[in-house]
Scaffold this active site. Sequence first.
Site, PDB file in Angstrom:
ATOM      1  N   TYR A   1      -1.717  -0.647  11.025  1.00 39.35           N
ATOM      2  CA  TYR A   1      -1.882  -1.294   9.714  1.00 39.35           C
ATOM      3  C   TYR A   1      -0.706  -0.968   8.808  1.00 39.35           C
ATOM      4  O   TYR A   1      -0.033  -1.868   8.282  1.00 39.35           O
ATOM      5  CB  TYR A   1      -3.204  -0.854   9.054  1.00 39.35           C
TER       6      TYR A   1
ATOM      7  N   LYS B   1       2.296  -3.368   7.257  1.00 35.71           N
ATOM      8  CA  LYS B   1       2.539  -3.544   5.807  1.00 35.71           C
ATOM      9  C   LYS B   1       3.989  -3.136   5.486  1.00 35.71           C
ATOM     10  O   LYS B   1       4.662  -3.789   4.700  1.00 35.71           O
ATOM     11  CB  LYS B   1       1.548  -2.714   4.976  1.00 35.71           C
TER      12      LYS B   1
ATOM     13  N   THR C   1       0.822  -1.205   0.000  1.00 36.16           N
ATOM     14  CA  THR C   1       0.000   0.000   0.000  1.00 36.16           C
ATOM     15  C   THR C   1       0.861   1.263   0.000  1.00 36.16           C
ATOM     16  O   THR C   1       2.009   1.240   0.474  1.00 36.16           O
ATOM     17  CB  THR C   1      -0.893  -0.005   1.266  1.00 36.16           C
ATOM     18  N   ASP C   2       0.280   2.371  -0.469  1.00 36.84           N
ATOM     19  CA  ASP C   2       0.993   3.653  -0.406  1.00 36.84           C
ATOM     20  C   ASP C   2       1.074   4.178   1.031  1.00 36.84           C
ATOM     21  O   ASP C   2       1.831   5.099   1.313  1.00 36.84           O
ATOM     22  CB  ASP C   2       0.326   4.700  -1.320  1.00 36.84           C
ATOM     23  N   GLU C   3       0.291   3.570   1.944  1.00 41.48           N
ATOM     24  CA  GLU C   3       0.255   4.078   3.321  1.00 41.48           C
ATOM     25  C   GLU C   3       1.591   3.879   4.038  1.00 41.48           C
ATOM     26  O   GLU C   3       1.841   4.506   5.064  1.00 41.48           O
ATOM     27  CB  GLU C   3      -0.897   3.436   4.102  1.00 41.48           C
TER      28      GLU C   3
HETATM   29  P1  NAD Z   1      -9.564  -7.438   2.311  1.00 38.97           P
HETATM   30  O1  NAD Z   1      -9.531  -7.166   3.780  1.00 38.97           O
HETATM   31  O2  NAD Z   1     -10.806  -7.173   1.528  1.00 38.97           O
HETATM   32  O3  NAD Z   1      -9.184  -8.972   2.039  1.00 38.97           O
HETATM   33  C1  NAD Z   1      -8.171  -9.622   2.744  1.00 38.97           C
HETATM   34  C2  NAD Z   1      -8.310 -11.128   2.472  1.00 38.97           C
HETATM   35  O4  NAD Z   1      -7.228 -11.795   3.147  1.00 38.97           O
HETATM   36  C3  NAD Z   1      -9.613 -11.732   3.006  1.00 38.97           C
HETATM   37  O5  NAD Z   1     -10.156 -12.611   2.043  1.00 38.97           O
HETATM   38  C4  NAD Z   1      -9.166 -12.490   4.251  1.00 38.97           C
HETATM   39  O6  NAD Z   1      -9.985 -13.629   4.534  1.00 38.97           O
HETATM   40  C5  NAD Z   1      -7.764 -12.892   3.862  1.00 38.97           C
HETATM   41  N1  NAD Z   1      -6.907 -13.129   5.043  1.00 38.97           N
HETATM   42  C6  NAD Z   1      -6.750 -12.305   6.110  1.00 38.97           C
HETATM   43  N2  NAD Z   1      -5.898 -12.872   6.997  1.00 38.97           N
HETATM   44  C7  NAD Z   1      -5.495 -14.058   6.449  1.00 38.97           C
HETATM   45  C8  NAD Z   1      -4.607 -15.070   6.874  1.00 38.97           C
HETATM   46  N3  NAD Z   1      -3.967 -14.983   8.044  1.00 38.97           N
HETATM   47  N4  NAD Z   1      -4.422 -16.129   6.077  1.00 38.97           N
HETATM   48  C9  NAD Z   1      -5.065 -16.227   4.882  1.00 38.97           C
HETATM   49  N5  NAD Z   1      -5.933 -15.298   4.432  1.00 38.97           N
HETATM   50  C10 NAD Z   1      -6.144 -14.222   5.216  1.00 38.97           C
HETATM   51  O7  NAD Z   1      -8.331  -6.635   1.728  1.00 38.97           O
HETATM   52  P2  NAD Z   1      -8.176  -5.891   0.313  1.00 38.97           P
HETATM   53  O8  NAD Z   1      -8.716  -4.529   0.425  1.00 38.97           O
HETATM   54  O9  NAD Z   1      -8.641  -6.794  -0.748  1.00 38.97           O
HETATM   55  O10 NAD Z   1      -6.586  -5.774   0.256  1.00 38.97           O
HETATM   56  C11 NAD Z   1      -5.788  -6.823  -0.295  1.00 38.97           C
HETATM   57  C12 NAD Z   1      -4.319  -6.446  -0.187  1.00 38.97           C
HETATM   58  O11 NAD Z   1      -4.092  -5.233  -0.910  1.00 38.97           O
HETATM   59  C13 NAD Z   1      -3.836  -6.195   1.227  1.00 38.97           C
HETATM   60  O12 NAD Z   1      -2.543  -6.740   1.351  1.00 38.97           O
HETATM   61  C14 NAD Z   1      -3.798  -4.670   1.356  1.00 38.97           C
HETATM   62  O13 NAD Z   1      -2.810  -4.269   2.277  1.00 38.97           O
HETATM   63  C15 NAD Z   1      -3.466  -4.276  -0.062  1.00 38.97           C
HETATM   64  N6  NAD Z   1      -3.957  -2.949  -0.500  1.00 38.97           N
HETATM   65  C16 NAD Z   1      -5.275  -2.611  -0.332  1.00 38.97           C
HETATM   66  C17 NAD Z   1      -5.731  -1.366  -0.794  1.00 38.97           C
HETATM   67  C18 NAD Z   1      -7.205  -0.979  -0.674  1.00 38.97           C
HETATM   68  O14 NAD Z   1      -7.553   0.166  -0.994  1.00 38.97           O
HETATM   69  N7  NAD Z   1      -8.100  -1.855  -0.255  1.00 38.97           N
HETATM   70  C19 NAD Z   1      -4.845  -0.479  -1.402  1.00 38.97           C
HETATM   71  C20 NAD Z   1      -3.504  -0.871  -1.551  1.00 38.97           C
HETATM   72  C21 NAD Z   1      -3.077  -2.110  -1.110  1.00 38.97           C
HETATM   73  P1  TYD Z   2     -10.701   3.917   4.407  1.00 37.64           P
HETATM   74  O1  TYD Z   2     -11.673   3.522   3.353  1.00 37.64           O
HETATM   75  O2  TYD Z   2     -10.776   3.256   5.754  1.00 37.64           O
HETATM   76  O3  TYD Z   2      -9.247   3.738   3.766  1.00 37.64           O
HETATM   77  P2  TYD Z   2      -7.786   4.203   4.351  1.00 37.64           P
HETATM   78  O4  TYD Z   2      -7.922   4.583   5.748  1.00 37.64           O
HETATM   79  O5  TYD Z   2      -6.999   2.948   4.184  1.00 37.64           O
HETATM   80  O6  TYD Z   2      -7.355   5.310   3.455  1.00 37.64           O
HETATM   81  O7  TYD Z   2     -10.814   5.481   4.645  1.00 37.64           O
HETATM   82  C1  TYD Z   2     -10.652   6.387   3.567  1.00 37.64           C
HETATM   83  C2  TYD Z   2     -10.739   7.791   4.147  1.00 37.64           C
HETATM   84  O8  TYD Z   2     -12.083   8.013   4.604  1.00 37.64           O
HETATM   85  C3  TYD Z   2      -9.848   8.013   5.361  1.00 37.64           C
HETATM   86  O9  TYD Z   2      -9.351   9.358   5.297  1.00 37.64           O
HETATM   87  C4  TYD Z   2     -10.779   7.878   6.555  1.00 37.64           C
HETATM   88  C5  TYD Z   2     -12.111   8.368   6.003  1.00 37.64           C
HETATM   89  N1  TYD Z   2     -13.331   7.737   6.588  1.00 37.64           N
HETATM   90  C6  TYD Z   2     -14.369   8.544   7.054  1.00 37.64           C
HETATM   91  O10 TYD Z   2     -14.300   9.796   7.013  1.00 37.64           O
HETATM   92  N2  TYD Z   2     -15.487   7.941   7.560  1.00 37.64           N
HETATM   93  C7  TYD Z   2     -15.611   6.575   7.630  1.00 37.64           C
HETATM   94  O11 TYD Z   2     -16.647   6.066   8.155  1.00 37.64           O
HETATM   95  C8  TYD Z   2     -14.537   5.760   7.126  1.00 37.64           C
HETATM   96  C9  TYD Z   2     -14.614   4.255   7.180  1.00 37.64           C
HETATM   97  C10 TYD Z   2     -13.410   6.391   6.607  1.00 37.64           C
END
Ligand code: NAD
Ligand code: TYD
Length: 360
Positions: free
Chosen positions: A162, A166, A136-138
């Site tokens: 988190y 990562k 992630t960019d975070e």
């Molecule tokens: P998500 O929470 O929707 O899905 C995570 C999946 O991992 C789930 O299916 C869960 O059951 C599985 N999981 C969790 N713990 C596990 C374990 N111990 N063993 C096996 N499986 C396990 O997450 P997402 O939003 O799909 O993100 C996927 C990846 O992409 C993550 O690594 C996250 O850090 C990264 N990412 C997410 C975003 C975003 O905006 N959602 C952006 C950049 C990077």
């Molecule tokens: P989120 O979707 O949790 O992603 P991330 O924290 O990984 O960027 O949140 C996106 C942005 O929205 C973040 O600045 C927090 C804000 N946010 C709210 O303002 N209200 C909410 O209920 C949630 C879940 C997030």
Amino acid sequence: MRTYLVTGGAGFIGSNYIHYMFRKYGNGIRIINLDALTYAGNLQNLKDVEGRDNYTFVKADICDKEAVSDIFEHNDIDRVVHFAAESHVDRSIRSPEIFIQTNVMGTAVLMNCAKKAWELADGRYQEDKKFLYVSTDEVYGSLDEDGGYFYETTPYAPHSPYSASKAAGDLLVKSYIDTYHFPANITNCSNNYGPYQFPEKLIPLIINNALHGRNLPVYGDGKNVRDWLYVDDHAKAIDMVQEQGRLGQTYNIGGHNEKQNIEIIHIILETLQDMLPKDDARRNLVSKDLITYVEDRKGHDRRYAIAPDKIKAEIGWEPETMFSEGIRKTIAWYFEHEDWMADVTSGDYQKYYEEMYKGK
Ligand code: NAD
Ligand code: TYD
């Protein structure tokens, strides 16, 4: 035929990636999806692929060395695409340990098993074996409101449990690349949105709450900025990095689509009003009056923005989906999948929601 081991394929991005890969390669690849099915994993996300001969689901924890080794022993894995993680910042603030367990220990277990299966006696690796860690960019921390971008060279400065977990995963992968020449890439992507996203994250939470006439919680002043990318564009980037990227390199992936949270909420409300049929009773519920400013998230990062120059220059990837188009596709998907939303927001999610937003 290449065999992929996808971890976390039952989650949001993982399931979209699996759909993307079968659309792109059809029966030309085999996918094994390893997922522990935590609250965020949902096999309903993969209903339309579960009958395929070239798809297998394995329920296991990535921290379970025996289960992961077993997959490598019984299958000639060519690609690992590692999504599995605890992924929600708010949950990490409440319960950090599980983030460290899954995101750090789990990543180490997975790499050790891949290394053991792929490494030759002379320390080199079997040909054409590749591991991709989806990050992630975070990890880069927070940018000022008025400028700057995250580059691959930006120093790591994570703020939440988190993003720290990562970042630890990233550093471990980098250490395996440097120490063992482990054949890996890392991608650092901005915020994703699209179908199958669990409604604890901003965009699906706002869509779902607005359609039910519930408050729309805005943390702090609502002016935090995220750089939103449609999930299919991310899936495409991951595949391109794995096939065309230079091994050992990190690539940033982003949408060039910075928006304040409050802007996102207004766009969703306007799009819902526009898309709901004239006679749909929910039109009366969807209103700006639902916007409710609540206590800010602890350690809330102000702004994220990716410079995707390297992936564009080296690999030719660029985001394709404009936000105005992506948000309509996303909302249309949620309209068509009311049952999915009802299922995932019952039971445990309700308890989480009540506790998380108690008193806010
Ligand atoms: P998500 O929470 O929707 O899905 C995570 C999946 O991992 C789930 O299916 C869960 O059951 C599985 N999981 C969790 N713990 C596990 C374990 N111990 N063993 C096996 N499986 C396990 O997450 P997402 O939003 O799909 O993100 C996927 C990846 O992409 C993550 O690594 C996250 O850090 C990264 N990412 C997410 C975003 C975003 O905006 N959602 C952006 C950049 C990077
Ligand atoms: P989120 O979707 O949790 O992603 P991330 O924290 O990984 O960027 O949140 C996106 C942005 O929205 C973040 O600045 C927090 C804000 N946010 C709210 O303002 N209200 C909410 O209920 C949630 C879940 C997030």
